[in-house]
Structure formats: C-alpha cells, structure tokens
Design an enzyme around this catalytic site. Structure first.
Site, PDB file in Angstrom:
ATOM      1  N   ASP A  51      -2.710 -14.400 -29.443  1.00  0.00           N
ATOM      2  CA  ASP A  51      -3.798 -14.804 -28.556  1.00  0.00           C
ATOM      3  C   ASP A  51      -3.865 -13.899 -27.325  1.00  0.00           C
ATOM      4  OD1 ASP A  51      -4.538 -17.795 -29.717  1.00  0.00           O
ATOM      5  OD2 ASP A  51      -2.428 -17.287 -29.961  1.00  0.00           O
ATOM      6  N   ASP A  84      -5.998 -14.166 -33.117  1.00  0.00           N
ATOM      7  CA  ASP A  84      -6.894 -14.113 -31.964  1.00  0.00           C
ATOM      8  C   ASP A  84      -6.619 -12.818 -31.217  1.00  0.00           C
ATOM      9  OD1 ASP A  84      -8.244 -16.364 -32.622  1.00  0.00           O
ATOM     10  OD2 ASP A  84      -7.593 -17.571 -30.917  1.00  0.00           O
ATOM     11  N   TYR A  87     -10.841 -11.358 -28.073  1.00  0.00           N
ATOM     12  CA  TYR A  87     -11.704 -12.424 -27.527  1.00  0.00           C
ATOM     13  C   TYR A  87     -13.023 -11.835 -27.047  1.00  0.00           C
ATOM     14  CZ  TYR A  87      -7.793 -15.683 -27.580  1.00  0.00           C
ATOM     15  OH  TYR A  87      -6.769 -16.509 -27.974  1.00  0.00           O
ATOM     16  N   ASN A 122      -9.083 -17.663 -35.409  1.00  0.00           N
ATOM     17  CA  ASN A 122     -10.441 -18.206 -35.474  1.00  0.00           C
ATOM     18  C   ASN A 122     -11.419 -17.401 -34.624  1.00  0.00           C
ATOM     19  OD1 ASN A 122      -8.637 -19.674 -33.507  1.00  0.00           O
ATOM     20  ND2 ASN A 122     -10.598 -20.452 -32.754  1.00  0.00           N
ATOM     21  N   HIS A 216      -2.076 -18.104 -38.054  1.00  0.00           N
ATOM     22  CA  HIS A 216      -2.587 -18.256 -36.695  1.00  0.00           C
ATOM     23  C   HIS A 216      -2.507 -19.700 -36.216  1.00  0.00           C
ATOM     24  CE1 HIS A 216      -4.916 -17.870 -33.073  1.00  0.00           C
ATOM     25  NE2 HIS A 216      -5.779 -18.776 -33.499  1.00  0.00           N
ATOM     26  N   HIS A 225      -4.499 -27.766 -29.227  1.00  0.00           N
ATOM     27  CA  HIS A 225      -5.063 -27.962 -30.565  1.00  0.00           C
ATOM     28  C   HIS A 225      -4.255 -28.958 -31.387  1.00  0.00           C
ATOM     29  CE1 HIS A 225      -8.120 -24.900 -30.118  1.00  0.00           C
ATOM     30  NE2 HIS A 225      -7.208 -24.019 -29.739  1.00  0.00           N
ATOM     31  N   HIS A 251      -2.536 -19.737 -31.688  1.00  0.00           N
ATOM     32  CA  HIS A 251      -3.619 -20.724 -31.563  1.00  0.00           C
ATOM     33  C   HIS A 251      -3.485 -21.554 -30.291  1.00  0.00           C
ATOM     34  CE1 HIS A 251      -7.208 -22.575 -32.946  1.00  0.00           C
ATOM     35  NE2 HIS A 251      -6.674 -23.735 -33.285  1.00  0.00           N
ATOM     36  N   ASP A 252      -2.383 -22.283 -30.123  1.00  0.00           N
ATOM     37  CA  ASP A 252      -2.147 -22.939 -28.841  1.00  0.00           C
ATOM     38  C   ASP A 252      -1.581 -21.903 -27.880  1.00  0.00           C
ATOM     39  OD1 ASP A 252      -3.141 -25.467 -29.136  1.00  0.00           O
ATOM     40  OD2 ASP A 252      -1.261 -26.358 -29.809  1.00  0.00           O
ATOM     41  N   HIS A 253      -2.180 -21.838 -26.679  1.00  0.00           N
ATOM     42  CA  HIS A 253      -1.832 -20.785 -25.726  1.00  0.00           C
ATOM     43  C   HIS A 253      -0.591 -21.180 -24.931  1.00  0.00           C
ATOM     44  CE1 HIS A 253      -6.246 -19.165 -25.722  1.00  0.00           C
ATOM     45  NE2 HIS A 253      -5.725 -19.289 -26.926  1.00  0.00           N
TER      46      HIS A 253
END
Length: 335
Positions: A51, A84, A87, A122, A216, A225, A251-253
């Site tokens: 991410d 990710d 962005y 995503n 991811h 999430h 996915h989760d930051h």
C-alpha cells in the site's frame, strides 16, 4: 464393421484422455514459477511492504529510506509488495509517469536494487491492469515483476502469490463510483475456480520446508477492512489443508501479526508503505494478536531451514515487534 466402430470408440477415448491431460497441464501452468537465484549464505533475506504508491507523499519516501537502511544491513535478496502499488486508481498505461514517480524515483537506495515481486491490489484493479503486468515496465526498471498469481521458489521457502481482488463480491455488486478492469477475469466464477484449484495443487506438490502465501487482501485483521469473508470461506481451507506457515497481506494500512489459535497459521499484515489510518482498530483476542501498529512501516524476514525471523519497523526504523517462527512447533516465540 464392428472393428471399425471399435476403432472409432478407442480413438474417441484417446482424444478425450489427451484433451483432459492438456486441460490439467494448462491449469497447473496457470501459476508461473520463478526461481530466485541462490546466494552463498545461511538465510534468505527479504523486505515486505504494501500500500505504498503515492508519489512519495504520506511518508512513503521516509519508509523507502528506512527500507534502504535495513535492506543494506540484512543484505536482502528481494522485496515483496503486497499490492496497491499505485494510488488512487492504478496505472493509466505502461507509459504512465506514476511508475517513475511512485516506484523508480522513490526506492533508490542501492540495497533496494533487487527484484521486486508484486501482486495487484484493489486500487491497482481500478486502473489498467495489463499495464502493471506489461513487460514494458520491466524494460524500464528490471526490478519490476508483477503477475496476477505466481510462485516464487526460494529453495527452502516457496511464496505463492494469489490474486485476491476478484474474490471480493463488493467490487462486482457495489463498486460505487469506481471502475474496475476485469479483463482477464471474466467469467469470474471459472477464473476463481481455476485459481483455487491451481493454488491447492501447487501447495500440495510443494516440497519446500516453508510455504507462505502472499495476497493483497486481509483474511484475519483488526484493521479498517477487517476479515474478508470470501477469502476465509474459499482460500483458508486450502491454506489449512496444505500446512501453510503464513499468509502475508496488505490492504489494511497498518502493521499486524496474528497467530490464529485454531490453525496456527501466522496472518501478517504489511500495509504501512504510505498512508496509515490512525486509531482505526477493532477488538481482537489478545492471545492471538501479537502486534497491531496503526502507523507507517514495513517488515523484514530472514528465513533458514529451521527458523523464519520477522521484524516490523516503523517509519523511523525503530523495531516494533520481532518474532521467530520455528519448524519445531514447540519453539515459537518473540526474539
């Protein structure tokens, strides 16, 4: 006459057998395999970040700087990205300057000039997916390797990279204002069925001492999430059946380490490559939760025949958490 009919029947059986054989071979071949060149050392050393692709903003450059320092100290072999990568909406094409602005011009440390093995997130699916998969990017920067799903063979460990975005129902049923690039995924159900079959087959055939799956999306997470139920229902049984040691995701930051009590699988989140979500955490069983950090950072792994040592670092390079996974399951403890 009977002989002619018999011959035709035999021919049909042979043709069916050949077709089935080709289909099985094609299915297994859906997971390309890359063998990491061995190097004369006792451990395989790597970094994991996710991410991240924000053109240096949200502390991405600071994280990259610390990755360079730790990478040099550990003499890393490669970097894993948990997705990710760009962005907010992936790449617009293989000539998108964001490839330089978020990757080439950010991770400039000499120690990071190693192969980067990337999965799609995503946000990457909201752009031109084929652009990230394009060999043109590898010509621009030879570090870049990105496929939907593949296997990385590190001899003592095999990493199984899985394309998790197509599993999530919401992206199809309620995408909101976002457009997803599903070319190469539709029809969805056969795509997922083949992928699960290929992952299961590859894991079952693996002779590696360590088996780790990279995707991811979160499976077990106390972050924003949370648990992705589609993966819990469809992928986790395969992980459990094949004695997978760890599932690594973004996915989760945040930075997170959960050891699931039931299966013993380590669920590891390295999604702190840039923007973080401070204070966005859900309650979790403290017996399972070994780390939850709601800031930026990354993770290192040092893997030998008997141990896999993981360390989480914050944006300043401070050690947040360290743990040693052991093949002697009676010896699994922090280091």
């Amino acid at each position: 006459m009977v002989s002619s009919i018999s011959q035709r029947m035999v021919l049909r059986v042979v043709l069916v057998a050949v077709v089935l054989c080709l289909l099985v071979t094609s299915s297994i071949a859906e997971l390309p395999r890359f063998k990491h060149p061995p190097k004369p050392q006792q451990s395989l050393n790597l970094l994991v970040v996710g991410d991240w692709g924000r053109k240096g903003t949200h502390n991405q450059s600071l994280v990259a700087n610390q990755m360079g320092i730790v990478g040099k100290k550990l003499d890393i072999d490669f970097v894993i990205s948990t997705g990710d990568n760009f962005y907010e909406d992936g790449l617009k094409g293989d000539d998108d300057p964001a490839f330089y602005e978020s990757f080439v011009d950010i991770y400039t440390a000499p120690s990071l000039q190693k192969k980067w093995y990337n999965v799609l997130g995503n946000h990457d699916y909201r752009g031109d997916v084929q652009a990230q998969l394009s060999p043109v990017l590898n010509l621009k920067d030879s570090r870049w390797l990105c496929l939907r799903s593949f296997i990385l063979d590190g001899e003592i460990v095999e990493f199984f990279f899985v394309d998790t975005t197509p599993f999530v129902d919401e992206y199809f049923t309620d995408p909101g204002e976002h457009d997803y690039d599903w070319e190469g995924v539709f029809p969805r159900l056969p795509y997922l069925s083949e992928l699960l079959k290929d992952v299961n087959s590859a894991l079952a055939q693996s002779k590696a001492k360590w088996k780790m799956v990279v995707g991811h999306h979160t499976i077990n997470s106390a972050g924003h999430h949370g648990n992705i139920e589609e993966l819990k229902h469809q992928l986790v049984p395969i992980l459990e059946a094949n004695n997978v040691d760890a599932y690594i995701n973004g996915h989760d930051h945040c930075l997170q380490h959960i050891i699931e009590k039931k299966s013993g699988i380590h669920f590891i989140t390295s999604g702190g490559g840039s923007k973080a979500w401070t204070g966005d955490v859900k309650p979790w069983n403290l017996e399972e939760m070994k780390l939850y950090y709601d800031g930026q950072g990354f993770m290192s792994m040092q893997i030998t025949e008997n141990n896999a040592d993981i360390i989480f670092y914050d944006v300043f390079g401070n050690t947040l958490h360290s743990w040693s996974l052991s093949k002697d399951h009676n010896v699994v403890a922090s280091i």
